[in-house]
Design a protein around this motif. Sequence first.
Motif, PDB file in Angstrom:
ATOM      1  N   LEU A   1       0.827  -1.212   0.000  1.00  0.00           N
ATOM      2  CA  LEU A   1       0.000   0.000   0.000  1.00  0.00           C
ATOM      3  C   LEU A   1       0.858   1.258   0.000  1.00  0.00           C
ATOM      4  O   LEU A   1       0.432   2.316  -0.468  1.00  0.00           O
ATOM      5  CB  LEU A   1      -0.928  -0.002   1.209  1.00  0.00           C
ATOM      6  CG  LEU A   1      -1.876  -1.203   1.337  1.00  0.00           C
ATOM      7  CD1 LEU A   1      -2.752  -1.052   2.573  1.00  0.00           C
ATOM      8  CD2 LEU A   1      -2.747  -1.358   0.102  1.00  0.00           C
ATOM      9  N   THR A   2       2.071   1.134   0.525  1.00  0.00           N
ATOM     10  CA  THR A   2       2.956   2.299   0.587  1.00  0.00           C
ATOM     11  C   THR A   2       3.497   2.704  -0.786  1.00  0.00           C
ATOM     12  O   THR A   2       4.220   3.696  -0.892  1.00  0.00           O
ATOM     13  CB  THR A   2       4.144   1.997   1.519  1.00  0.00           C
ATOM     14  OG1 THR A   2       4.775   0.772   1.093  1.00  0.00           O
ATOM     15  CG2 THR A   2       3.675   1.844   2.954  1.00  0.00           C
TER      16      THR A   2
ATOM     17  N   GLU B   1       3.021   6.232  -1.832  1.00  0.00           N
ATOM     18  CA  GLU B   1       3.837   7.252  -1.167  1.00  0.00           C
ATOM     19  C   GLU B   1       5.307   7.144  -1.546  1.00  0.00           C
ATOM     20  O   GLU B   1       6.135   7.905  -1.039  1.00  0.00           O
ATOM     21  CB  GLU B   1       3.662   7.125   0.349  1.00  0.00           C
ATOM     22  CG  GLU B   1       2.229   7.412   0.810  1.00  0.00           C
ATOM     23  CD  GLU B   1       2.034   7.174   2.299  1.00  0.00           C
ATOM     24  OE1 GLU B   1       2.943   6.560   2.915  1.00  0.00           O
ATOM     25  OE2 GLU B   1       0.997   7.602   2.839  1.00  0.00           O
TER      26      GLU B   1
ATOM     27  N   SER C   1      -3.403   9.085  -0.374  1.00  0.00           N
ATOM     28  CA  SER C   1      -2.471   8.601   0.638  1.00  0.00           C
ATOM     29  C   SER C   1      -2.638   7.102   0.837  1.00  0.00           C
ATOM     30  O   SER C   1      -3.580   6.485   0.311  1.00  0.00           O
ATOM     31  CB  SER C   1      -2.720   9.319   1.962  1.00  0.00           C
ATOM     32  OG  SER C   1      -3.985   8.952   2.496  1.00  0.00           O
ATOM     33  N   ARG C   2      -1.732   6.509   1.609  1.00  0.00           N
ATOM     34  CA  ARG C   2      -1.820   5.080   1.889  1.00  0.00           C
ATOM     35  C   ARG C   2      -3.104   4.741   2.634  1.00  0.00           C
ATOM     36  O   ARG C   2      -3.762   3.738   2.347  1.00  0.00           O
ATOM     37  CB  ARG C   2      -0.612   4.641   2.714  1.00  0.00           C
ATOM     38  CG  ARG C   2      -0.614   3.154   3.074  1.00  0.00           C
ATOM     39  CD  ARG C   2       0.517   2.830   4.012  1.00  0.00           C
ATOM     40  NE  ARG C   2       0.458   3.589   5.248  1.00  0.00           N
ATOM     41  CZ  ARG C   2      -0.336   3.270   6.280  1.00  0.00           C
ATOM     42  NH1 ARG C   2      -1.141   2.218   6.210  1.00  0.00           N
ATOM     43  NH2 ARG C   2      -0.317   3.996   7.366  1.00  0.00           N
ATOM     44  N   ARG C   3      -3.471   5.556   3.607  1.00  0.00           N
ATOM     45  CA  ARG C   3      -4.689   5.287   4.385  1.00  0.00           C
ATOM     46  C   ARG C   3      -5.924   5.386   3.499  1.00  0.00           C
ATOM     47  O   ARG C   3      -6.852   4.582   3.605  1.00  0.00           O
ATOM     48  CB  ARG C   3      -4.792   6.270   5.549  1.00  0.00           C
ATOM     49  CG  ARG C   3      -3.710   6.065   6.616  1.00  0.00           C
ATOM     50  CD  ARG C   3      -3.956   6.973   7.807  1.00  0.00           C
ATOM     51  NE  ARG C   3      -5.223   6.654   8.456  1.00  0.00           N
ATOM     52  CZ  ARG C   3      -5.790   7.424   9.394  1.00  0.00           C
ATOM     53  NH1 ARG C   3      -5.194   8.546   9.767  1.00  0.00           N
ATOM     54  NH2 ARG C   3      -6.931   7.075   9.945  1.00  0.00           N
TER      55      ARG C   3
ATOM     56  N   SER D   1      -6.142   2.320   1.354  1.00  0.00           N
ATOM     57  CA  SER D   1      -6.632   1.179   2.127  1.00  0.00           C
ATOM     58  C   SER D   1      -8.149   1.208   2.231  1.00  0.00           C
ATOM     59  O   SER D   1      -8.817   0.184   2.056  1.00  0.00           O
ATOM     60  CB  SER D   1      -5.997   1.187   3.518  1.00  0.00           C
ATOM     61  OG  SER D   1      -6.508   0.141   4.304  1.00  0.00           O
TER      62      SER D   1
ATOM     63  N   GLY E   1       3.504  -4.663   2.771  1.00  0.00           N
ATOM     64  CA  GLY E   1       2.622  -3.843   3.587  1.00  0.00           C
ATOM     65  C   GLY E   1       1.575  -4.744   4.209  1.00  0.00           C
ATOM     66  O   GLY E   1       1.857  -5.847   4.642  1.00  0.00           O
TER      67      GLY E   1
END
Length: 535
Positions: A39-40, A43, A62-64, A67, A525
């Motif tokens: 997932l990173t 970024e 963003s990663r969040r 997700s 991740g």
Amino acid sequence: MNVASKMQKSMMEYCTIKKCPNSNEKLIIKYIVKGMRPLTTVEDPDFVELIRGLKPDFEIMSRRTLSRRIASLYENMVSNTKHNLLKIPYLCLTIDVWTCKGKTRSFMGVTTHWITHELERHSAALACRHFKGSHTHDKIIGLWTSAIKQYGIESQKITKLVTDNGANFVKAFTSQGITAEYYSETEFDFQEVSTILSTTSSDDDNEGPCHVPPHQRCASHTLNLICTKDAIDGHSKFLKSALAKVMGIWNKISRSTQAAENVQDVCKKQLIRPCATRLNSLYDSVSDLLKQGELNRICAVADVPAFLSLEIEALEEYYLCTMPISVALDRLQGEHGCFCGELIPTILVVEKKLTALKLQSFKHSGKLLDALLNGLKERFYFYINFSAQHHDAIYASISHPYFKLRWIPEERREDLRELFVNFVSSQSEVLSSGLQQISRGSSMEKNSQDDIFFEFHSNLVEKVSGNQIRIECLQYLDDTECELSALQKFPTIKKVFIKYNTPLPSSAPVERLFNFSGSFFLPRGSLWQMNSSRS
């Protein structure tokens, strides 16, 4: 910042998170999920530079946020799949358990398969869940029932559960007095699954015991056992030593970089090596080695003992003798163009081809052919002898336009023709309640390789008589068209085809789920953890 401003900011963040991803974001999500990437990735400076170089004004999530978007899309996918499966009258499930290298984690995979009214095969992956603890039959039951409940699948719609020959699967799914399909050297104390389910504590105890669909062992796995286990009794002295030497070549190139490079220089390619979890791998590996020629030159550069001429003869005979089984195994591993109706005709053709090979003057493989034939007859005894417990497979074959009655031995053809006609006549109302008649064509056409593999006599021609359903059956059996589209002229036969050809002869589709197994335990991740816990 006052309370109103904080609430407004929170609402804006919530709306941003819940909004549907645009087309560019969907492409990024697809790139992450399909490639099992961490997932990173969104970024990573190089990835950000790439995206902004292609589209400078694009704001990367963003990663969040990624997700949450993946979780939202997953829920939508489950909802859509659940909605679509509600419309399907008949389903087949394939189930398998895979353990990673090092035996640190296990996963259970579940796939479902069905045939549309357009006579097209469709599939969906239902689960790839972390399997904790021992692979006992009660845990297998718990996991697969949980998977079908997630999608709202009624167990009565499942025509067959297809698994490999593992003892835990046999014990889990052999119930309600159904005996095992093939013999096994291992004796099991079978317990009724309905008893297990009714006595197991759960949150759904008030729903009563679960209906257990019929269990079918993977035909491809069974054929592989014939070639790898049953055939051992027929290995001659020279075949044993030949197989030991080819195994020495494979071991050497897997352990020595120099040997691997030397062999690759001779063969101009990397040799195929057998894999315990890949069906047919021994046959494919021997075939690949024989095609290279100059076996002793390969032995020389790999620094292993050279072959005797008799050992090469034995290896070539092994290849010829196991070819019918290996070709059949690959055919039955199909998914989109393979139906249950191909199972019995394929087994009978393999028996015929092995019997014909016995008439050839092999120096080293007489006992090998006996072992292969005995294994085939014992493991597929009920199919070869048209047992009543496998009449469903007979209906599947006869309702397939390519097979009809052509695959049936002449002495049994009349009996099975009457069996099929009487069955369809008696089941016409039941079939009509489960399916609706639709007059669309099929995209599935006859495979030109079918005529090469199968050898049939001409169709029977018979005068039509009797009631309307019987007339339709006899007209269908007399029809010369072999494509699936021919079923559009025979609506009742089409319904029989859809119901009884829904099962697959092999559990290979669920094993393909584990093709991504090597990606599970790399630094990814939390993607695999998120998916395995949700699926």
